[in-house]
Write an enzyme that holds these catalytic residues in place. Structure first.
Site, PDB file in Angstrom:
ATOM      1  N   ASP A  30       0.816  -1.187  -0.105  1.00 57.15           N
ATOM      2  CA  ASP A  30       0.042   0.094   0.020  1.00 57.15           C
ATOM      3  C   ASP A  30       0.825   1.121   0.106  1.00 57.15           C
ATOM      4  O   ASP A  30       1.900   1.315   0.333  1.00 57.15           O
ATOM      5  CB  ASP A  30      -0.727   0.197   1.064  1.00 57.15           C
ATOM      6  N   LYS A  35      -0.959   2.626   7.156  1.00 58.41           N
ATOM      7  CA  LYS A  35      -1.910   1.556   6.963  1.00 58.41           C
ATOM      8  C   LYS A  35      -0.865   0.266   7.247  1.00 58.41           C
ATOM      9  O   LYS A  35      -1.057  -0.641   7.924  1.00 58.41           O
ATOM     10  CB  LYS A  35      -2.416   1.459   5.847  1.00 58.41           C
ATOM     11  N   LYS A 204     -19.325  -7.163 -13.840  1.00 58.05           N
ATOM     12  CA  LYS A 204     -19.166  -6.807 -12.731  1.00 58.05           C
ATOM     13  C   LYS A 204     -20.198  -5.738 -12.613  1.00 58.05           C
ATOM     14  O   LYS A 204     -20.994  -5.388 -11.579  1.00 58.05           O
ATOM     15  CB  LYS A 204     -18.091  -6.190 -12.240  1.00 58.05           C
ATOM     16  N   LYS A 251     -36.004  -5.059  -0.013  1.00 56.16           N
ATOM     17  CA  LYS A 251     -36.200  -4.614   1.294  1.00 56.16           C
ATOM     18  C   LYS A 251     -36.175  -3.275   1.045  1.00 56.16           C
ATOM     19  O   LYS A 251     -35.205  -2.513   0.483  1.00 56.16           O
ATOM     20  CB  LYS A 251     -34.991  -5.126   2.100  1.00 56.16           C
ATOM     21  N   GLY A 257     -26.481   3.005  -0.715  1.00 57.16           N
ATOM     22  CA  GLY A 257     -25.342   3.983  -0.709  1.00 57.16           C
ATOM     23  C   GLY A 257     -24.013   3.256  -0.885  1.00 57.16           C
ATOM     24  O   GLY A 257     -23.929   2.190  -1.461  1.00 57.16           O
ATOM     25  N   CYS A 260     -19.689   1.403  -3.589  1.00 57.54           N
ATOM     26  CA  CYS A 260     -19.842   0.525  -5.226  1.00 57.54           C
ATOM     27  C   CYS A 260     -21.143   1.110  -5.949  1.00 57.54           C
ATOM     28  O   CYS A 260     -21.107   1.409  -6.918  1.00 57.54           O
ATOM     29  CB  CYS A 260     -19.905  -0.854  -5.046  1.00 57.54           C
ATOM     30  N   ARG A 327     -18.950   5.723   3.151  1.00 58.48           N
ATOM     31  CA  ARG A 327     -18.940   6.491   1.711  1.00 58.48           C
ATOM     32  C   ARG A 327     -20.388   6.236   1.213  1.00 58.48           C
ATOM     33  O   ARG A 327     -21.150   5.147   1.145  1.00 58.48           O
ATOM     34  CB  ARG A 327     -17.934   5.684   0.891  1.00 58.48           C
TER      35      ARG A 327
HETATM   36  N1  LIG Z   1     -15.518  -2.240  -1.070  1.00 58.96           N
HETATM   37  C1  LIG Z   1     -16.347  -3.177  -1.703  1.00 58.96           C
HETATM   38  O1  LIG Z   1     -17.144  -3.729  -1.049  1.00 58.96           O
HETATM   39  C2  LIG Z   1     -15.915  -3.732  -3.239  1.00 58.96           C
HETATM   40  C3  LIG Z   1     -16.608  -4.695  -3.688  1.00 58.96           C
HETATM   41  C4  LIG Z   1     -16.239  -5.097  -5.093  1.00 58.96           C
HETATM   42  C5  LIG Z   1     -15.420  -4.378  -5.522  1.00 58.96           C
HETATM   43  N2  LIG Z   1     -14.954  -3.416  -5.140  1.00 58.96           N
HETATM   44  C6  LIG Z   1     -13.763  -2.444  -6.064  1.00 58.96           C
HETATM   45  O2  LIG Z   1     -12.701  -2.837  -5.696  1.00 58.96           O
HETATM   46  C7  LIG Z   1     -11.651  -1.829  -5.693  1.00 58.96           C
HETATM   47  C8  LIG Z   1     -11.243  -1.441  -4.253  1.00 58.96           C
HETATM   48  O3  LIG Z   1     -12.002  -0.971  -3.576  1.00 58.96           O
HETATM   49  P1  LIG Z   1     -11.871  -0.746  -1.930  1.00 58.96           P
HETATM   50  O4  LIG Z   1     -13.216  -0.585  -1.233  1.00 58.96           O
HETATM   51  O5  LIG Z   1     -10.886  -1.768  -1.405  1.00 58.96           O
HETATM   52  O6  LIG Z   1     -10.854   0.645  -1.849  1.00 58.96           O
HETATM   53  P2  LIG Z   1     -10.402   1.390  -1.054  1.00 58.96           P
HETATM   54  O7  LIG Z   1     -10.335   2.740  -1.063  1.00 58.96           O
HETATM   55  O8  LIG Z   1     -10.870   0.829   0.575  1.00 58.96           O
HETATM   56  O9  LIG Z   1      -8.642   0.867  -0.853  1.00 58.96           O
HETATM   57  C9  LIG Z   1      -7.836   1.080  -1.931  1.00 58.96           C
HETATM   58  C10 LIG Z   1      -6.309   1.075  -1.408  1.00 58.96           C
HETATM   59  O10 LIG Z   1      -5.464   1.110  -2.417  1.00 58.96           O
HETATM   60  C11 LIG Z   1      -4.298   1.787  -1.885  1.00 58.96           C
HETATM   61  N3  LIG Z   1      -3.522   2.366  -3.153  1.00 58.96           N
HETATM   62  C12 LIG Z   1      -3.568   3.551  -3.747  1.00 58.96           C
HETATM   63  N4  LIG Z   1      -2.786   3.814  -4.932  1.00 58.96           N
HETATM   64  C13 LIG Z   1      -1.939   2.852  -4.661  1.00 58.96           C
HETATM   65  C14 LIG Z   1      -0.659   2.345  -5.265  1.00 58.96           C
HETATM   66  N5  LIG Z   1      -0.217   2.813  -6.371  1.00 58.96           N
HETATM   67  N6  LIG Z   1      -0.093   1.139  -4.796  1.00 58.96           N
HETATM   68  C15 LIG Z   1      -0.799   0.359  -3.606  1.00 58.96           C
HETATM   69  N7  LIG Z   1      -1.602   0.842  -3.100  1.00 58.96           N
HETATM   70  C16 LIG Z   1      -2.388   1.913  -3.443  1.00 58.96           C
HETATM   71  C17 LIG Z   1      -4.946   3.002  -0.980  1.00 58.96           C
HETATM   72  O11 LIG Z   1      -3.798   3.723  -0.169  1.00 58.96           O
HETATM   73  C18 LIG Z   1      -6.045   2.202  -0.303  1.00 58.96           C
HETATM   74  O12 LIG Z   1      -5.541   1.564   0.909  1.00 58.96           O
HETATM   75  C19 LIG Z   1     -12.665  -0.447  -6.206  1.00 58.96           C
HETATM   76  O13 LIG Z   1     -12.401  -0.712  -7.787  1.00 58.96           O
HETATM   77  C20 LIG Z   1     -13.993  -0.947  -6.023  1.00 58.96           C
HETATM   78  O14 LIG Z   1     -15.001  -0.543  -6.784  1.00 58.96           O
HETATM   79  C21 LIG Z   1     -15.107  -2.881  -3.854  1.00 58.96           C
END
Ligand SMILES: NC(=O)c1ccc[n+]([C@@H]2O[C@H](COP(=O)([O-])OP(=O)(O)OC[C@H]3O[C@@H](n4cnc5c(N)ncnc54)[C@H](O)[C@@H]3O)[C@@H](O)[C@H]2O)c1
Length: 430
Positions: A30, A35, A204, A251, A257, A260, A327
């Protein structure tokens, strides 16, 4: 296998932890040193039931490590996963800057052939771009194959979903790379759908958009129920028994919200428009959701429940239970409007107050339901946390100065609340 993962958010960290639990050696990268330091000390930066214990177990077993060093994460690995954010960008586009940055960094770092798997939700064609970026920057003798593997986990159930999901989608044009990614997940025992890259990317968005449509649909039915005297819960039950419809995601409430559904439905409408097609139905899904976010406020205004200085308890800040993710939570709009009307707000959430402080640093927060309800003159239920929905109705009556409740998640039965003398307003139940 040796696996590197870029991004340790809700998707990246859960993926890393679950792949290490399955026996792989995983290095998570990361950009945030804070973190990484936290995870090195055995603490998870996100709240997800069961995650921290599983993370610690695999760290202790030497299968899971965390780093800020790209060489450590990207070199000598069988598979690299990209799991960075793709937030809403300009005009509803998915912001691909984080994904492209990672692709550049991988290209600059790798010394061997690479299979690069995008887990982040990305528009059709992005994996081809990722592959091109890496190829352009890596040495010319290095083979690079991009594979799409969109993530379907639900926050709050992420560990369960990783091991028991309905399907794993793997899309690519290089069969050995697709097979290698399938092999990485083979011990999970989940049906694997192998397809081409573009179809995988679209699966997706189509899935999230369909689920969002179900929510907006039942919310419109709820609005009709309010006007006609029908009860949306009875209607949903009767509809859901039809296997072609299914009972999940019916539901009624104050709209979807989270990180995603809102951004992904917008990204799909934008993607469609750019491809020359107007996705009419999805535009309506988004419009209905916007209106639904205002529902509790409309009801409260109709009851003159928010005078200046009124003590208002906002119950639940996370966009859904069992996560600290705030979010696009409907709580944000409600709090803004309550502030505009001069209410004296106290915000309760068992887990998510720290995340909401990033949006409203000066709000009064509590992680005690009792403190939130004490002498409150009106309460708004935003998240159906067990701590809220399992509360005995008599408790609201006992603690609140004026038991007026606007429930955006239909946590209680109307008759129970009435029996306890609570002025109770919910969604789609007359
Ligand atoms: N949150 C969900 O429930 C969920 C479910 C399915 C898909 N997704 C998709 O998955 C992806 C990630 O979502 P998330 O909620 O985990 O995001 P998030 O914002 O929680 O995490 C992203 C992480 O990436 C890190 N990051 C940024 N640039 C970086 C780099 N160059 N190198 C290494 N780390 C880096 C950030 O510091 C952060 O910790 C998104 O595209 C989202 O749409 C999310």
């Amino acid at each position: 296998m040796n696996i590197g993962i870029a991004g340790t958010g809700y998707v990246g960290l859960v993926t890393g932890v679950c792949l290490s639990e399955a026996g792989h050696h995983v290095t998570c990268l990361d950009v945030s040193p804070e973190k990484i330091a936290l995870m090195k000390s055995g603490k998870s930066p996100i709240y997800e039931p069961g995650l921290e214990e599983m993370m610690q177990r695999n760290q202790a077993a030497g299968r899971l490590t965390f780093t800020t060093e790209k060489t450590e994460a990207y070199r000598g690995k069988d598979i690299l996963f990209i799991a960075v954010g793709t937030p809403e960008g300009e005009n509803g586009h998915a912001d691909l800057s984080f994904v492209k940055k990672v692709a550049e960094e991988i290209g600059d770092t790798i010394q061997d052939d690479a299979i690069v798997v995008t887990k982040s939700t990305v528009p059709v064609g992005t994996n081809d771009q990722v592959e091109a970026i890496i190829r352009e920057r890596a040495a010319s003798n290095i083979q690079v194959h991009a594979v799409s593997n969109p993530e379907f986990l639900r926050e709050g159930n992420a560990i369960h979903d990783s091991f028991h999901g309905d399907r794993i989608v793997i899309g690519g044009h290089h069969q050995p790379a697709v097979d290698k990614v399938a092999e990485c997940f083979s011990s999970f025992g989940i049906p694997i759908v192998k397809t081409d890259t573009k179809s995988a990317e679209l699966i997706k968005y189509a899935s999230n958009a369909f689920l969002a449509t179900k929510i907006s649909f039942i919310n419109e039915i709820a609005n009709i129920c309010e006007l006609t005297g029908a009860n949306v819960e009875e209607v949903a039950e009767g509809m859901g028994l039809d296997k072609r419809i299914g009972s999940q995601f019916l539901k009624a409430g104050i709209g979807f919200g989270g990180s995603c559904f809102p951004k992904d439905t917008k990204a799909l409408t934008t993607m469609s428009a750019e491809a020359g097609y107007e996705f009419r139905m999805l535009n309506a899904v988004l419009e209905v959701n916007e209106l639904q976010h205002n529902k509790l406020l409309e009801k409260a205004d109709a009851e003159n429940a928010i005078e200046k200085g009124v003590k208002a308890a906002v119950l639940g800040l996370a966009f859904k239970p069992n996560t600290d993710d705030t979010r696009e939570s409907p709580a944000i709009r409600l709090i803004e409007e309550l502030q505009n009307r001069g209410a004296d707000i106290i915000a309760y959430d068992p887990i998510a107050t720290e995340k909401m402080k990033e949006v409203f640093p000066d709000l009064t927060y509590t992680d005690s339901l009792e403190t939130a309800l004490q002498d409150a003159e009106t309460a708004f239920i935003i998240t159906d946390w067990a701590q809220i929905k399992e509360t005995d109705p008599s408790y609201f009556k006992e603690k609140m100065k004026r038991p007026v409740i606007f429930d955006g998640r239909n946590c209680f039965t109307v008759s129970d609340m009435k029996k306890h003398g609570i002025d109770y307003h919910s969604i789609g139940r007359g």
